[in-house]
Design an enzyme around this catalytic site. Structure first.
Site, short mmCIF file in Angstrom:
data_model
loop_
_atom_site.label_atom_id
_atom_site.label_comp_id
_atom_site.label_asym_id
_atom_site.label_seq_id
_atom_site.Cartn_x
_atom_site.Cartn_y
_atom_site.Cartn_z
N ASP A 59 14.30 27.55 -10.63
CA ASP A 59 14.55 26.97 -9.60
C ASP A 59 16.77 27.59 -10.46
O ASP A 59 17.24 27.64 -10.51
CB ASP A 59 14.93 25.57 -10.25
CG ASP A 59 14.65 24.49 -8.59
OD1 ASP A 59 16.29 24.22 -8.83
OD2 ASP A 59 14.12 23.94 -8.28
N ASP A 66 19.66 32.47 -8.49
CA ASP A 66 19.69 31.77 -7.25
C ASP A 66 18.51 32.95 -6.12
O ASP A 66 18.92 33.84 -6.21
CB ASP A 66 20.87 32.26 -7.20
CG ASP A 66 21.94 31.82 -5.30
OD1 ASP A 66 21.17 31.79 -4.10
OD2 ASP A 66 22.59 32.34 -5.43
N VAL A 67 17.56 32.19 -5.38
CA VAL A 67 16.68 33.11 -4.76
C VAL A 67 17.10 33.69 -3.28
O VAL A 67 16.67 35.06 -3.04
CB VAL A 67 15.98 32.11 -4.30
CG1 VAL A 67 15.31 30.81 -5.02
CG2 VAL A 67 16.74 30.84 -3.58
N ASN A 115 8.25 29.30 -2.43
CA ASN A 115 8.78 27.36 -2.23
C ASN A 115 9.68 27.29 -1.63
O ASN A 115 9.65 26.04 -1.36
CB ASN A 115 7.71 27.20 -4.02
CG ASN A 115 8.16 25.29 -3.29
OD1 ASN A 115 7.46 25.00 -2.77
ND2 ASN A 115 8.99 24.66 -4.35
N TYR A 117 16.81 25.55 10.46
CA TYR A 117 15.70 25.03 9.58
C TYR A 117 13.90 26.09 10.50
O TYR A 117 13.62 26.77 9.66
CB TYR A 117 14.71 23.53 9.57
CG TYR A 117 13.61 23.61 8.86
CD1 TYR A 117 13.47 23.69 6.86
CD2 TYR A 117 12.59 23.11 8.90
CE1 TYR A 117 13.03 23.57 6.07
CE2 TYR A 117 11.78 23.09 8.21
CZ TYR A 117 11.61 22.99 6.64
OH TYR A 117 10.36 22.82 5.88
N LYS A 127 11.95 29.47 9.58
CA LYS A 127 10.43 28.98 9.13
C LYS A 127 9.28 29.86 9.97
O LYS A 127 8.48 29.87 9.47
CB LYS A 127 9.67 27.52 9.29
CG LYS A 127 10.51 26.86 7.90
CD LYS A 127 10.54 27.22 6.24
CE LYS A 127 10.89 26.19 5.27
NZ LYS A 127 10.09 27.10 3.90
N THR A 185 8.38 14.37 -0.84
CA THR A 185 9.15 14.88 -1.56
C THR A 185 10.68 14.72 -1.78
O THR A 185 10.96 13.37 -0.69
CB THR A 185 9.23 16.28 -1.78
OG1 THR A 185 10.05 16.63 -0.02
CG2 THR A 185 7.77 17.09 -1.39
#
Length: 244
Positions: free
Chosen positions: A37, A60-61, A87, A150, A154, A185
């Protein structure tokens, strides 16, 4: 015996929310888990809570160098890699007219580029085992329309999942996507959102939002050998939203 005994997993965006839920369930099912994360404080706290079978790595993805670091750290610490759960993700509550190019590139890098990088480098490590499972967290908005930026990313995760599944099948590596609906969440509990969420839940056929643990059970199924003949597929967990 646990469903993930002797398995090693990486879960991105796992310091809170669904990622943390996945990590807890994986540990309970016998896995060793690398939690990544950008939020170092929360990630370290979670890893400490989960014990010796959990390791936190700040990541940092959207960074290729960080992905190489995470994979190598996993191999050095736990000896192999069996499972990747892509995720990490973000969303913007902005209209098409309001989204800037910088906004768009940010959501692309975190939601889409990260999945490509994770799949690429995890696959290299998994090929050494002759098996592996990659679980890409998309969204119900990877199946139907939603917010600009978004939704786009996706849908792309869904496409990458199918392409990668075909390319990696002969290496024994399975790749599937999970498509959650509205999940309780921190991402949706921002500001004064409780009344909005309660009203929105009325439009869900099951009449409620889901708990993170309900998604985690689906992710566990795909990570484990229970789903040994599933690859390149979408697994929807949205309370019936996309069935309407």
């Amino acid at each position: 015996m646990g469903k993930l005994d002797d398995k090693v997993a990486i879960i991105t965006g796992a310091s809170q929310g669904m990622g943390a839920s996945h990590a807890k369930l994986f540990i309970n099912e016998g896995a060793k888990v690398v939690i990544t994360d950008i939020n170092e404080e929360k990630g370290q706290q979670l890893a400490k809570t989960l014990g010796d079978n959990a390791l936190f790595v700040k990541q940092d993805v959207s960074s290729e160098a960080d992905w190489q670091k995470v994979i190598q750290t996993t191999l050095d610490h736990f000896g192999k890699l069996d499972i990747l759960v892509n995720n990490a993700g973000i969303s913007f509550n902005k209209s098409l007219e309001e989204i800037t190019v910088d906004d768009y590139l940010k959501i692309f890098k975190i939601n889409q580029l990260s999945v490509f990088l994770g799949t690429k480098y995890a696959a290299e490590a998994m090929k050494k085992n002759g098996s592996g499972s990659i679980v890409n967290i998309s969204s119900m908005n990877g199946l139907v329309g939603g917010a600009v930026g978004y939704t786009d990313t996706k849908f792309a995760v869904r496409g990458l999942t199918k392409a990668a599944a075909l390319q990696l099948a002969h290496d024994g590596i399975r790749v599937n996507s999970v498509h959650p609906g509205v999940i309780s969440t921190p991402m949706i509990h921002q500001g004064d959102s409780e009344a909005v969420i309660k009203e929105f839940a009325k439009a869900i056929p099951l009449q409620r939002v889901a708990e993170p643990e309900e998604v985690s059970k689906m992710v566990l199924f795909l990570a484990s050998d229970d789903s040994s003949y599933s690859t390149g597929s979408e697994f929807v967990i949205d309370g019936g939203m996309t069935a309407q």
